[in-house]
Design a protein around this motif. Structure first.
Motif, PDB file in Angstrom:
ATOM      1  N   LEU A  54       0.818  -1.201   0.000  1.00 24.86           N
ATOM      2  CA  LEU A  54       0.000   0.000   0.000  1.00 24.86           C
ATOM      3  C   LEU A  54       0.857   1.257   0.000  1.00 24.86           C
ATOM      4  O   LEU A  54       1.964   1.271   0.536  1.00 24.86           O
ATOM      5  N   ASP A  55       0.339   2.320  -0.570  1.00 30.02           N
ATOM      6  CA  ASP A  55       0.993   3.620  -0.554  1.00 30.02           C
ATOM      7  C   ASP A  55       0.672   4.273   0.796  1.00 30.02           C
ATOM      8  O   ASP A  55      -0.472   4.628   1.071  1.00 30.02           O
ATOM      9  N   ARG A  56       1.682   4.396   1.651  1.00 32.27           N
ATOM     10  CA  ARG A  56       1.484   4.953   3.005  1.00 32.27           C
ATOM     11  C   ARG A  56       0.791   6.306   2.971  1.00 32.27           C
ATOM     12  O   ARG A  56      -0.108   6.571   3.768  1.00 32.27           O
ATOM     13  N   ASP A  57       1.234   7.181   2.088  1.00 34.94           N
ATOM     14  CA  ASP A  57       0.666   8.528   2.041  1.00 34.94           C
ATOM     15  C   ASP A  57      -0.818   8.503   1.709  1.00 34.94           C
ATOM     16  O   ASP A  57      -1.606   9.244   2.287  1.00 34.94           O
ATOM     17  N   LYS A  58      -1.201   7.646   0.785  1.00 37.02           N
ATOM     18  CA  LYS A  58      -2.598   7.599   0.345  1.00 37.02           C
ATOM     19  C   LYS A  58      -3.533   6.996   1.376  1.00 37.02           C
ATOM     20  O   LYS A  58      -4.739   7.199   1.307  1.00 37.02           O
ATOM     21  N   ILE A  59      -2.991   6.245   2.339  1.00 33.69           N
ATOM     22  CA  ILE A  59      -3.831   5.697   3.408  1.00 33.69           C
ATOM     23  C   ILE A  59      -3.639   6.448   4.718  1.00 33.69           C
ATOM     24  O   ILE A  59      -4.123   6.034   5.768  1.00 33.69           O
ATOM     25  N   GLY A  60      -2.934   7.574   4.648  1.00 31.90           N
ATOM     26  CA  GLY A  60      -2.793   8.437   5.813  1.00 31.90           C
ATOM     27  C   GLY A  60      -1.700   8.069   6.789  1.00 31.90           C
ATOM     28  O   GLY A  60      -1.601   8.659   7.861  1.00 31.90           O
ATOM     29  N   LYS A  62       1.548   8.715   7.237  1.00 31.03           N
ATOM     30  CA  LYS A  62       2.624   9.570   6.743  1.00 31.03           C
ATOM     31  C   LYS A  62       3.802   9.706   7.696  1.00 31.03           C
ATOM     32  O   LYS A  62       4.836  10.236   7.323  1.00 31.03           O
ATOM     33  N   ASN A 111      -0.252   7.921  11.676  1.00 28.67           N
ATOM     34  CA  ASN A 111      -0.757   9.040  10.872  1.00 28.67           C
ATOM     35  C   ASN A 111       0.062  10.321  11.037  1.00 28.67           C
ATOM     36  O   ASN A 111       0.339  11.005  10.062  1.00 28.67           O
TER      37      ASN A 111
END
Length: 150
Positions: A54-60, A62, A111
């Protein structure tokens, strides 16, 4: 494990959603021997699992921190107790028992800094086996991969 197996593993590491036919064409085998090789790699647990990255940034998620943990003493009971607790915390993405100036290195992903502070204050620091926690925060990830060179 021969060069064909390594080619298969490279293909699966880059895209595990490929079907056997696609992999076979890229490694120069027919479908059946490719399928058999993949099954052998799975049975030998060289292939542990198939996952979605998963893209960490896109799932919050960060905020990434690395925590250096020093235990009170180097006793088996304290080490085992720490391991048992860290496995239960979903914020801890990696836990490594290491040598050197501290005992464990944790990769924690949350987050934001507020959630990190809450995790440290309400979960991690409550473990009786910990002597010190030193944190370093990721400013930028220059390289972040899951692909092994074979």
């Amino acid at each position: 494990m021969d060069n064909i197996d390594k080619k298969i593993l490279k293909q699966l590491q880059s895209n595990s959603k490929q079907n056997i036919k696609e992999i076979a064409s890229k490694v120069g085998l027919s479908v059946t021997p490719t399928y058999e090789r993949v099954k052998k790699l799975e049975q030998a647990e060289i292939i542990k699992s198939y996952v979605a990255l998963l893209d960490r940034d896109k799932i919050g998620k960060k905020f990434v921190a690395f925590c250096q943990i020093t235990l009170l003493r180097h006793h088996k009971e304290l080490i085992d107790d720490f391991k048992t607790h860290t496995i239960k915390f979903p914020e801890i993405m990696e836990c490594h028992h290491i040598s050197g100036n501290f005992d464990f290195l944790l990769k924690i992903v949350v987050n934001d800094i507020t959630q990190y502070q809450k995790f440290i204050n309400e979960k991690l620091s409550l473990l009786d086996c910990i002597s010190t926690i030193n944190s370093s925060f990721v400013m930028e990830s220059v390289k972040d991969t899951t692909v092994f060179e074979l």
